[in-house]
Design an enzyme around this catalytic site. Sequence first.
Site, PDB file in Angstrom:
ATOM      1  CB  THR C  19      -0.910   0.014   1.241  1.00 17.90           C
ATOM      2  OG1 THR C  19      -0.087   0.016   2.413  1.00 17.90           O
ATOM      3  CG2 THR C  19      -1.823  -1.191   1.263  1.00 17.90           C
ATOM      4  CG  ASP C  20      -0.035   4.684  -2.281  1.00 18.73           C
ATOM      5  OD1 ASP C  20      -1.067   4.999  -1.664  1.00 18.73           O
ATOM      6  OD2 ASP C  20       0.029   4.718  -3.518  1.00 18.73           O
ATOM      7  CB  ALA C  21       0.895   8.103   1.881  1.00 20.49           C
ATOM      8  N   GLY C  22      -1.821   6.907   0.132  1.00 18.08           N
ATOM      9  CA  GLY C  22      -3.190   7.148  -0.293  1.00 18.08           C
ATOM     10  C   GLY C  22      -4.160   6.135   0.328  1.00 18.08           C
ATOM     11  N   GLY C  23      -3.616   5.149   1.062  1.00 16.53           N
ATOM     12  CA  GLY C  23      -4.455   4.156   1.721  1.00 16.53           C
ATOM     13  C   GLY C  23      -4.857   3.008   0.811  1.00 16.53           C
TER      14      GLY C  23
END
Lengths: 134, 134, 134, 134
Positions: C19-23
Amino acid sequence: MTADPMLFNLPVRVYIEDTDAGGIVYYVNYLKFMERARSEWLRERGMTQASLLEEQIQLVVHRLDCHYARPARLDDLLDVTAQVTQQSRCRMTFAQDVYSEGMRLCRANVEIACLDAQRLRPRAWPQALAGITQ
Amino acid sequence: MTADPMLFNLPVRVYIEDTDAGGIVYYVNYLKFMERARSEWLRERGMTQASLLEEQIQLVVHRLDCHYARPARLDDLLDVTAQVTQQSRCRMTFAQDVYSEGMRLCRANVEIACLDAQRLRPRAWPQALAGITQ
Amino acid sequence: MTADPMLFNLPVRVYIEDTDAGGIVYYVNYLKFMERARSEWLRERGMTQASLLEEQIQLVVHRLDCHYARPARLDDLLDVTAQVTQQSRCRMTFAQDVYSEGMRLCRANVEIACLDAQRLRPRAWPQALAGITQ
Amino acid sequence: MTADPMLFNLPVRVYIEDTDAGGIVYYVNYLKFMERARSEWLRERGMTQASLLEEQIQLVVHRLDCHYARPARLDDLLDVTAQVTQQSRCRMTFAQDVYSEGMRLCRANVEIACLDAQRLRPRAWPQALAGITQ
């Protein structure tokens, strides 16, 4: 590499984390290098994905294509470019190349969509990112 | 590998994305494999990090150590273990091994902290995760 | 998902590493999931990239395009497909989809080249991989 | 950060590829940042892992520990340090910190072993890497 004022360049060093058992850069990782270049392109304009989110603007990759010609190797110093080639009301396409010692290793076209961060629906580019290709 | 009822096992296949130019698994990636095993350990107890967050509980890695003995290679089928060895009011330590064909490749101790997701301060384990080592 | 005997499926669980900081799943990582599916497709035929290399055959990604429709989230159980849609003397194209709960999240076309591992020049498919689309 | 002539510093920008669904840098990725700093430390001494391999010298991580205090966020500019704190005939330990705006986010000790690349057995440090801590 070029005198085109629209062309943005980012140097990227290849580390062991970027390579695979073939002894070369794992092909998926060039797409990470290209996103680093787009992030720095944005920063040069005084923006970040975080600062855009505060204005309820979210940028997402909608489509990409990539053509691989030659591999990069451990410790290579790459030159990663970013240039906006098309822009519509809610989309923008970057042409991006990765070079090593003047030779092109791969080229991608990455289409970004501008979304309203709440509704996740397309919205027009904010002033600061409108009219890039004009 | 063992008859210990407290020992959780997860099989993990090595893909090209996991390897580096040394022709082996990039040593940092074993820590990802170990987190996959902890995630499945949690799922077996009917929880996920997402379901815990809904109760305002956030689990974070506070400390880890890892000792590397032998490398894994492309296409190896690994056996990744997870076992809680210590638990205090707000912390839990997992001992985790990675095996290939019965040989231990590496061993880590991973200390997890239980936080209040709002204040990001230590809090007691919820009922479902309390008393694991008893 | 389908009764097509040519369509290969691999279940892939989304972990925090994906995953990334965008969820959501970092868009580059779907290409890793797709390579896992191609690796298992190959294994089902009794081969691996390593076993092919012993015959001096190297498979490389020559070109890819990917269209993203919806994002995957942490803990989702994805269904990743692989199907050969075109094959020429030295090339093979896979159409690959990623589904979550029956909805397509993204679709890619991945063109693989078959190389002589020594000279890194195109060569004909070995017997075991020839005539796939017939 | 310091006037210690033995302390090496590398600036590292956080990109979206480095983050996870918690909105922070995925804890495993600090170990990649630390290896980038060690690679640049080596380059400053006129060497690379590739150049060492030509002399049949392979450096591998034998052991590491890491303590996490605070998380980094998207677009942070980190300062990653590397300092040799111990050296024996065939081993070397780096203390490595990651700072953001003067605050320490995490600290690791990373023990590297010097191997004969053919036999994969411990060997003495080459001249250029001997006596670092003296």
